[in-house]
Design a protein around this motif. Structure first.
Motif, short mmCIF file in Angstrom:
data_model
loop_
_atom_site.label_atom_id
_atom_site.label_comp_id
_atom_site.label_asym_id
_atom_site.label_seq_id
_atom_site.Cartn_x
_atom_site.Cartn_y
_atom_site.Cartn_z
N ASP A 58 0.86 -1.18 0.00
CA ASP A 58 0.00 0.00 0.00
C ASP A 58 0.90 1.22 0.00
O ASP A 58 1.42 1.63 1.05
N ASP A 61 -3.70 3.50 -4.24
CA ASP A 61 -4.15 2.19 -4.69
C ASP A 61 -3.09 1.14 -4.33
O ASP A 61 -1.89 1.40 -4.40
N SER A 63 -3.28 0.75 -16.56
CA SER A 63 -3.14 1.37 -15.25
C SER A 63 -2.35 2.68 -15.32
O SER A 63 -2.35 3.45 -14.35
N LYS A 90 -7.85 -7.32 -1.79
CA LYS A 90 -8.57 -6.56 -2.82
C LYS A 90 -9.81 -5.96 -2.19
O LYS A 90 -10.71 -6.68 -1.74
#
Length: 702
Positions: free
Chosen positions: A223, A231, A256, A364
């Motif tokens: 993280d 994200d 992404s 997730k």
């Protein structure tokens, strides 16, 4: 030397009182040696009764005698080594008496080593240079000369010793080889360079051999607090058991916006605690040494190994015991959570550490959004639907792809037409149209349909092509829609079905024999022709009315022949099922339980009918037909298989119905079901063997 060699190998002789030069080793007539002549063998001679009678190149294939030898080589202009002792291997191949000399390669020798003498037959030294080395010239503790170089054979392997003993050769005791002066001097220097105290041994070879190729894989997440959108970054950690190194690769999602780098962390040992600063080169080492003298004794220095590792910088690295699901590891200041692992990793920890709990850590936050369903615009009406749909699939326009495999499997092949033909009539109340008959052909290769109308006299309607061949859409579908239209398939066509082709309603009333046979053969594709499905369906309906069915059978068959006609049988099935069975299903039942009438056909009558047909169509290619049949008769026995004769006759387009042709070929078969084609062609030849036409037909042709 040349004269001596000439006189030794040649001599004068007489033949028919004429003096001529004759060789010493030339035998007499028939290969028998002359009186007093001893022929020298050109190859090795093995004793009789030993081994097989096969030739040497077969009996001794891949059998080699191996000898250990050495030769002394002079080294001029060098004081350190006046000569060299070079060890080598001499291989003698038994199959062809060839010899090969190899010198094993020695690391850092500085000499070209390897093959000294390539494999070939080597002549003996002078004065016997006309002869070659054989097995009799080899033994232990002897010297041989190969091209001027003297080799001393000192030993051989066990196979060579056993073979030479079987040959009757008495082996000498093995000898040793002298030491090479330079190698001996070099060994003394190397031994003097070894320290008195041994180095600390760090052995990693065992770990490498046991775990080479074994890799633990963990699925991780990082993280990143400094990222713009916070994200999580998905990572894959690999732990290599062979050397305790780690590498990390990032899984970059599609679109992404991140750069796809090869590795997030390159393979290396990962320290548990990130150092505050970088160490100078040489600070972290595997060993520590001490300067014993320091600077007290001039410039001399002496170092010894420090077993206590005084002043060494110790650094802890991550091991396999530190990695587990849910653990947080420090990767150079980045906190990474281990969330899951693969099956091999689970089995490894289960076996080595007894861990059984491998519950993954959910990382997730939300499931990925579903992929948007691809929608297509409605059909515009221009071109075909398939062609319009291809323009929506990609930017580069491509024509619609056809099912080429189906086309190759279902295309016409020999006698297999792969075309289903049905007899149909219009489903209408119009007195003009209700008697019109049509042939509907369904082509299995591309699912196309064509319709032809039969010509009937005095109807006022011209027959011929009624509908061009093509795919036909099912009625009741919207014209301008996004989904592709449904077309008629082979399963929609069967006897008794009603179909609508472009506004014309047809009722299928019959089919040809090929169609019935094809549908019954592929019953899994056509349920209307599957006798198993039909019987099961009939049993469920007719079981309560079994008494009524027996009464109808008994009334229809008063003579107890156990056979009834098809029409009463059909009416019975229709009355029992109340219209639940189609006409095709009833016909399938009738065909399954039908009784084939056996009758004998008169050969002369059948030939007369066949000749009449051939005569009307002006068929006279009997010589060519006979030539092709003779050509296919490879064994020239006068007979051919029934199916081959039928195929050849079809290729000549004989104007005969297939049933008549089959009956004729059957009449000319012998006891082995082979057709006598010469009699068959002579019987058809209406030019040479004409049979008078019958004035009255005794019975109709069946």
């Amino acid at each position: 030397i040349g004269k001596e060699k000439f006189h030794k190998s040649q001599h004068w002789g007489y033949c028919n009182n004429v003096a001529m030069l004759v060789g010493e080793d030339k035998p007499g007539l028939g290969g028998v040696p002359l009186p007093g002549q001893k022929l020298k063998p050109k190859y090795s001679v093995f004793p009789e009764g030993i081994g097989s009678d096969a030739p040497a190149w077969v009996a001794f294939d891949k059998q080699v005698l191996s000898f250990d030898a050495y030769f002394e080589e002079e080294v001029p202009d060098k004081n350190q080594e006046p000569y060299r002792i070079r060890l080598c291997k001499i291989y003698f191949y038994l199959e062809d008496d060839t010899i090969q000399v190899l010198e094993p390669r020695v690391k850092n020798s500085g000499i070209n080593q390897g093959t000294i003498v390539r494999r070939h037959r080597i002549p003996l030294p002078p004065p016997h240079e006309e002869e070659f080395y054989t097995i009799d010239n080899f033994n232990i503790n002897i010297e041989i000369i190969l091209y001027g170089r003297r080799y001393k054979i000192i030993d051989c392997d066990q196979f060579t010793k056993n073979f030479l003993r079987k040959m009757g050769i008495k082996l000498n005791p093995p000898a040793g080889h002298p030491d090479d002066p330079y190698t001996k001097e070099r060994q003394k220097i190397l031994e003097s360079m070894k320290p008195l105290r041994p180095y600390e041994r760090i052995d990693t070879l065992k770990q490498f051999l046991e775990h080479d190729g074994h890799v633990l894989r963990f699925f991780c997440v990082w993280d990143d607090p400094e990222s713009m959108f916070h994200d999580p970054r998905e990572l894959v950690l690999h732990y290599y058991l062979s050397d305790d190194t780690i590498d990390i690769k990032e899984i970059v999602p599609i679109n992404s916006g991140r750069d796809a780098v090869p590795l997030f962390l390159r393979r290396d040992k990962l320290p548990k605690h990130a150092p505050t600063g970088l160490h100078q080169p040489g600070t972290i080492t595997s060993r520590t040494v001490l300067n014993v003298f320091g600077k007290s004794v001039g410039n001399r220095s002496r170092y010894i190994l420090d077993s206590r590792k005084t002043g060494a910088v110790h650094q802890e690295f991550y091991r396999d015991s530190d990695l587990k699901i849910g653990a947080v590891i420090n990767v150079w200041g980045r906190k990474i959570i281990l969330c899951d692992c693969d099956e091999f990793t689970k089995e490894y920890y289960r076996t080595k550490y007894g861990i059984e709990d491998f519950t993954p850590v959910p990382y997730k936050a939300s499931p990925p959004p579903p992929k948007p369903e691809k929608t297509f615009p409605p059909y515009t009406g221009f071109g075909s639907e398939e062609d319009s749909l291809c323009s929506c699939m990609s930017l580069l326009l491509k024509p619609p792809q056809k099912d080429f495999k189906k086309f190759m499997e279902k295309d016409r092949s020999g006698m297999e037409s792969n075309i289903l033909r049905f007899v149909a009539k219009l489903s209408t109340d119009s007195p003009i149209d209700k008697d019109r008959k049509f042939i509907i052909s369904y082509f299995l290769s591309d699912d196309t349909i064509s319709v032809f109308e039969l010509t009937q006299q005095n109807t006022g309607i011209v027959g011929g092509k009624f509908l061009e061949r093509g795919r036909i859409k099912k009625p009741g579908q919207e014209l301008f829609k996004s989904k592709p239209s449904e077309y008629f398939k082979a399963q929609n066509l069967f006897v008794g079905s009603r179909v609508c082709f472009h506004g014309h309603n047809f009722l299928l009333v019959d089919a040809d024999e090929y169609t019935f046979n094809y549908m019954e053969k592929h019953a899994n594709e056509f349920p209307m022709a599957d006798i198993g499905v039909i019987l099961k369906k009939l049993k469920d309906i007719a079981e309560p009315r079994s008494r009524e069915i027996r009464q109808v059978f008994a009334a229809t068959d008063p003579e107890h022949t156990k056979v009834i006609n098809y029409d009463p049988f059909r009416n019975l099935i229709v009355s029992i099922t109340d219209g639940a069975f189609s006409e095709h299903e009833i016909m399938t039942l009738g065909r399954y339980y039908s009784v084939t009438e056996e009758y004998e056909m008169d050969l002369h009558f059948l030939l007369a009918v066949a000749q009449e047909q051939l005569k009307k169509n002006n068929f006279e290619n009997f010589e060519q037909l006979s030539a092709v049949l003779i050509y296919n008769d490879r064994e020239k026995c006068g007979v051919l298989p029934h199916e081959m004769c039928r195929t050849i006759c079809k290729s000549f387009r004989l104007p005969l119905v297939d049933d008549d042709l089959q009956a004729l070929l059957t009449m000319f078969e012998d006891d082995h079901k082979q057709v006598e084609y010469k009699k068959f062609v002579d019987g058809l030849n209406w030019r040479k063997n004409q049979i008078p036409a019958f004035q009255t037909i005794k019975f109709p042709l069946k």
